[in-house]
Write a protein that holds these residues in place. Structure first.
Motif, short mmCIF file in Angstrom:
data_model
loop_
_atom_site.label_atom_id
_atom_site.label_comp_id
_atom_site.label_asym_id
_atom_site.label_seq_id
_atom_site.Cartn_x
_atom_site.Cartn_y
_atom_site.Cartn_z
N ASP A 105 -3.92 -26.18 13.69
CA ASP A 105 -3.68 -25.44 14.94
C ASP A 105 -3.76 -26.36 16.16
O ASP A 105 -2.93 -26.27 17.07
CB ASP A 105 -4.70 -24.30 15.07
CG ASP A 105 -4.49 -23.20 14.05
OD1 ASP A 105 -3.38 -23.13 13.47
OD2 ASP A 105 -5.43 -22.41 13.83
N ARG A 106 -4.75 -27.26 16.16
CA ARG A 106 -4.88 -28.18 17.30
C ARG A 106 -3.69 -29.13 17.37
O ARG A 106 -3.21 -29.45 18.47
CB ARG A 106 -6.18 -28.97 17.19
CG ARG A 106 -7.43 -28.12 17.41
CD ARG A 106 -8.69 -28.92 17.17
NE ARG A 106 -9.88 -28.07 17.22
CZ ARG A 106 -11.10 -28.49 16.94
NH1 ARG A 106 -11.30 -29.75 16.59
NH2 ARG A 106 -12.13 -27.66 16.99
N ALA A 107 -3.23 -29.58 16.22
CA ALA A 107 -2.08 -30.49 16.20
C ALA A 107 -0.81 -29.78 16.69
O ALA A 107 -0.01 -30.38 17.42
CB ALA A 107 -1.86 -31.04 14.79
N VAL A 108 -0.64 -28.54 16.30
CA VAL A 108 0.53 -27.77 16.76
C VAL A 108 0.49 -27.61 18.28
O VAL A 108 1.50 -27.78 18.97
CB VAL A 108 0.57 -26.39 16.06
CG1 VAL A 108 1.61 -25.49 16.73
CG2 VAL A 108 0.88 -26.57 14.58
N ASN A 109 -0.70 -27.30 18.81
CA ASN A 109 -0.85 -27.17 20.27
C ASN A 109 -0.59 -28.50 20.98
O ASN A 109 0.08 -28.55 22.02
CB ASN A 109 -2.25 -26.66 20.59
CG ASN A 109 -2.46 -26.47 22.08
OD1 ASN A 109 -1.83 -25.64 22.72
ND2 ASN A 109 -3.37 -27.26 22.65
N TRP A 110 -1.11 -29.58 20.40
CA TRP A 110 -0.85 -30.93 20.98
C TRP A 110 0.64 -31.23 21.04
O TRP A 110 1.15 -31.69 22.05
CB TRP A 110 -1.59 -31.98 20.14
CG TRP A 110 -0.99 -33.36 20.26
CD1 TRP A 110 -1.09 -34.21 21.31
CD2 TRP A 110 -0.20 -34.03 19.28
NE1 TRP A 110 -0.41 -35.37 21.05
CE2 TRP A 110 0.15 -35.29 19.81
CE3 TRP A 110 0.25 -33.68 17.99
CZ2 TRP A 110 0.92 -36.21 19.10
CZ3 TRP A 110 1.01 -34.60 17.28
CH2 TRP A 110 1.35 -35.84 17.84
N TYR A 111 1.32 -30.97 19.95
CA TYR A 111 2.75 -31.30 19.87
C TYR A 111 3.55 -30.47 20.86
O TYR A 111 4.54 -30.94 21.43
CB TYR A 111 3.24 -31.07 18.44
CG TYR A 111 4.57 -31.69 18.12
CD1 TYR A 111 4.67 -33.05 17.82
CD2 TYR A 111 5.73 -30.92 18.09
CE1 TYR A 111 5.89 -33.62 17.50
CE2 TYR A 111 6.95 -31.50 17.77
CZ TYR A 111 7.03 -32.85 17.48
OH TYR A 111 8.24 -33.41 17.16
N ALA A 112 3.12 -29.23 21.06
CA ALA A 112 3.85 -28.35 21.97
C ALA A 112 3.66 -28.76 23.43
O ALA A 112 4.59 -28.70 24.24
CB ALA A 112 3.40 -26.90 21.76
N THR A 113 2.43 -29.18 23.77
CA THR A 113 2.15 -29.50 25.17
C THR A 113 2.45 -30.95 25.51
O THR A 113 2.81 -31.28 26.65
CB THR A 113 0.67 -29.22 25.50
OG1 THR A 113 -0.15 -29.99 24.62
CG2 THR A 113 0.36 -27.73 25.31
N ARG A 114 2.23 -31.85 24.53
CA ARG A 114 2.53 -33.27 24.69
C ARG A 114 1.84 -33.89 25.91
O ARG A 114 2.40 -34.71 26.62
CB ARG A 114 4.03 -33.44 24.81
CG ARG A 114 4.78 -34.38 23.95
CD ARG A 114 4.59 -34.35 22.47
NE ARG A 114 5.42 -33.39 21.78
CZ ARG A 114 6.70 -33.55 21.54
NH1 ARG A 114 7.33 -34.60 21.94
NH2 ARG A 114 7.35 -32.64 20.86
N ARG A 115 0.58 -33.45 26.16
CA ARG A 115 -0.15 -34.03 27.30
C ARG A 115 -0.52 -35.49 27.03
O ARG A 115 -0.80 -36.23 27.95
CB ARG A 115 -1.40 -33.20 27.59
CG ARG A 115 -1.12 -31.88 28.29
CD ARG A 115 -2.38 -31.24 28.80
NE ARG A 115 -3.19 -30.72 27.72
CZ ARG A 115 -3.13 -29.46 27.28
NH1 ARG A 115 -2.27 -28.61 27.84
NH2 ARG A 115 -3.90 -29.06 26.29
#
Length: 413
Positions: A13-23
Motif C-alpha cells: 500500500d505504501r509503495a502504491v501511494n509513493w508511486y502515485a504521488t512521486r514526491r
C-alpha cells in the motif's frame, strides 16, 4: 500465490501511494532474511508496472540470484546504465592513430585531434549511456534495485538521473559495506518487513539466520543449516560452493589446502579455479568482487596470465590478469594497488571474506566463524555470512580446524 502478511500488505500500500504521488524518486523496502522481500516486491511490481519493470543489482552474482527467483532479465547496474569503458578506450586509440599519421607541420589538424583526444580522456571512466541505449534500449517504468546497501551515492545518483522510479531493497541487519552506509540510506526505510516466514526446505536456513540476527547461538547442524562440533580440515570444504571467513590469514590457508587437495599448483590459476576481481577496472569492464571460473590459462613472460573465464552470467571471455594476485596476501595487495599494469587485478576465490561476499549468494556455503574479530559487529558478521546461502549453510569453529592429513580428519558434515 502465498497470501501476504499484514506488514507485507502495508508495504504494498505504501509503495502504491509513493508511486502515485512521486514526491521522491525512490522507495526503500527493507527486511531481514525470511520476511518475504522477493514476494512482496513482485506484488508491488505487478501493481505498479506489470511488464515494464527492470530488475538490477550491484554485482553479477546478485543479478544471477534475482534471475533464479524468476526475474529472468535481471542484470547489473553497470551493464544497464554505463557504456563499456572499452568503447572509450577504442575511441581514444583511433584518434591517436589518426594523429600519428598527420605530419608535424599540419599544426591545425593536429591541434584539432589533440583537443578531441583530451575531450574523450576528460570524460568519466564510467560514462553514462545515452537514455535511448540504457536498460537494453527499453526504458522501464519501474526499477527494482536489489542489495541496495552495496550501492554508493554516486552510482545511485546516476541511476536516478534517468528519471525512473526506483524500488530499493535491503537488509538492515547485514554488515555495512566497507565504505560505510550511503547518504541516501540514512533515516528510516519507507517500509520495513518484520514477520518471519518459514517455508519448506528454506525453514532451517531461516531459523539459523533468525537466531544469528538476534545474537543467539547457531542451532546444531542438521544436514541443511547450523554449527557442527566436529573437527575439520580445509580439504573437507571442497563440497561447498563458497567458503566465507573473517581473516585473510585463514582465507589463504584454506585456499592453499583446497587447491592442494584438487592437485593444483600453488600460485598458478588453473582450469576449475574460482577467481575474484580485486578492484573496479572499467577498461576491462569488471567490478570489485566479481567472480568467474577459469576455463583455460596461459602464463606470460613476466608472470601475468592470459585466462579464458566464464562469468556468472555464462559469458566466456579473455581476461589478462596480474599474476601477483595469486601469490598470497602480499602479492594480492600489490596487484590491487598497481593501477598502471594494464591487467585485471584478481585472486583465488575458493575462500573469501564476509565483506567480499556481500551482495552475493551461493547454493552451499561453509562459514568459518571468526566473528569475534569484529567485536560489536560480531552478530551482524555471522548473520551476513549465513544469509549468503541459498540451500545449505554449515558454521565451523576455527578452533576445531586440524592440520593432519585428510585420511585422519573427521568430516565436518
Amino acid at each position: 500465490m502465498t497470501p501476504l502478511s499484514p506488514d507485507q500488505h502495508a508495504a504494498v500500500d505504501r509503495a502504491v501511494n509513493w508511486y502515485a504521488t512521486r514526491r521522491r524518486l525512490f522507495f526503500r523496502l527493507e527486511g531481514a532474511a525470511g520476511t518475504g522481500k522477493s514476494s512482496t516486491v513482485r506484488q508491488i511490481a505487478d501493481k505498479l508496472a506489470r511488464g515494464s519493470t527492470a530488475y538490477i543489482a550491484p554485482t553479477g552474482k546478485a543479478a544471477a540470484v534475482l534471475r533464479s527467483k524468476g526475474c529472468t532479465d535481471a542484470g547489473t547496474i553497470h551493464s544497464a546504465i554505463y557504456a563499456p569503458a572499452g568503447e572509450r578506450t577504442a575511441q581514444i586509440r583511433a584518434l591517436e592513430t589518426q594523429l600519428a599519421a598527420i605530419p608535424m607541420w599540419q599544426t591545425k589538424e593536429r591541434e584539432k585531434l589533440e583537443q578531441a583526444i583530451a575531450k574523450v580522456k576528460a570524460q568519466p571512466i564510467w560514462t553514462l549511456r545515452e537514455p535511448s541505449k540504457a536498460f537494453g534500449g527499453r526504458k522501464p517504468n519501474l526499477l527494482v534495485l536489489d542489495e541496495a546497501s552495496m550501492v554508493d551515492d554516486r552510482i545511485f545518483a546516476d541511476l536516478l538521473s534517468f528519471g525512473i522510479p526506483v524500488l530499493a531493497l535491503g537488509d538492515p541487519y547485514q554488515l555495512p559495506p566497507v565504505a560505510g552506509q550511503a547518504h541516501w540510506q540514512s533515516g528510516q526505510p519507507d517500509a520495513l518487513l518484520s514477520t518471519i516466514h518459514r517455508f519448506g526446505d528454506t525453514a532451517p536456513l531461516i531459523d539459523l539466520a533468525t537466531a544469528l540476527r538476534n545474537g543467539r547461538p547457531a542451532p546444531r547442524w542438521n544436514g541443511t543449516a547450523g554449527q557442527t562440533r566436529n573437527a575439520w580440515t580445509p580439504a573437507d570444504l571442497a563440497r561447498y560452493d563458497q567458503v566465507i571467513v573473517g581473516r585473510n590469514q585463514t582465507r589463504w590457508h584454506i585456499i592453499e589446502q583446497l587447491r592442494d587437495a584438487a592437485g593444483r599448483e600453488p600460485g598458478r590459476p588453473e582450469p576449475g579455479d574460482r577467481i575474484m576481481v580485486l578492484r573496479n577496472d572499467p577498461d576491462h569492464d569488471v567490478v570489485n568482487g566479481q567472480q568467474a571460473t577459469v576455463l583455460d590459462a596461459y602464463e606470460g613472460d613476466e608472470g601475468d596470465w592470459a585466462l579464458t573465464i566464464r562469468t556468472d552470467d555464462g559469458a566466456v571471455l579473455p581476461w589478462p590478469v596480474d599474476g601477483r594476485g595469486f601469490h598470497g596476501q602480499a602479492g594480492q595487495d600489490e596487484a590491487k594497488r598497481d593501477r598502471d599494469s594494464g591487467l585485471i587485478a584478481a585472486t583465488f576465490a575458493q575462500a573469501i571474506t564476509c565483506h567480499s561476499a556481500q551482495g552475493s549468494q551461493w547454493p552451499r556455503v561453509a562459514v568459518v566463524d571468526e566473528a569475534s574479530a569484529f567485536r560489536q559487529a560480531a552478530a551482524s558478521w555471522r548473520y551476513t555470512a549465513a544469509t549468503r546461502a541459498e540451500q545449505a549453510c554449515l558454521i565451523l569453529d576455527p578452533r576445531r580446524m586440524i592440520q593432519r592429513s585428510r585420511q585422519y580428519a573427521r568430516a565436518a558434515a
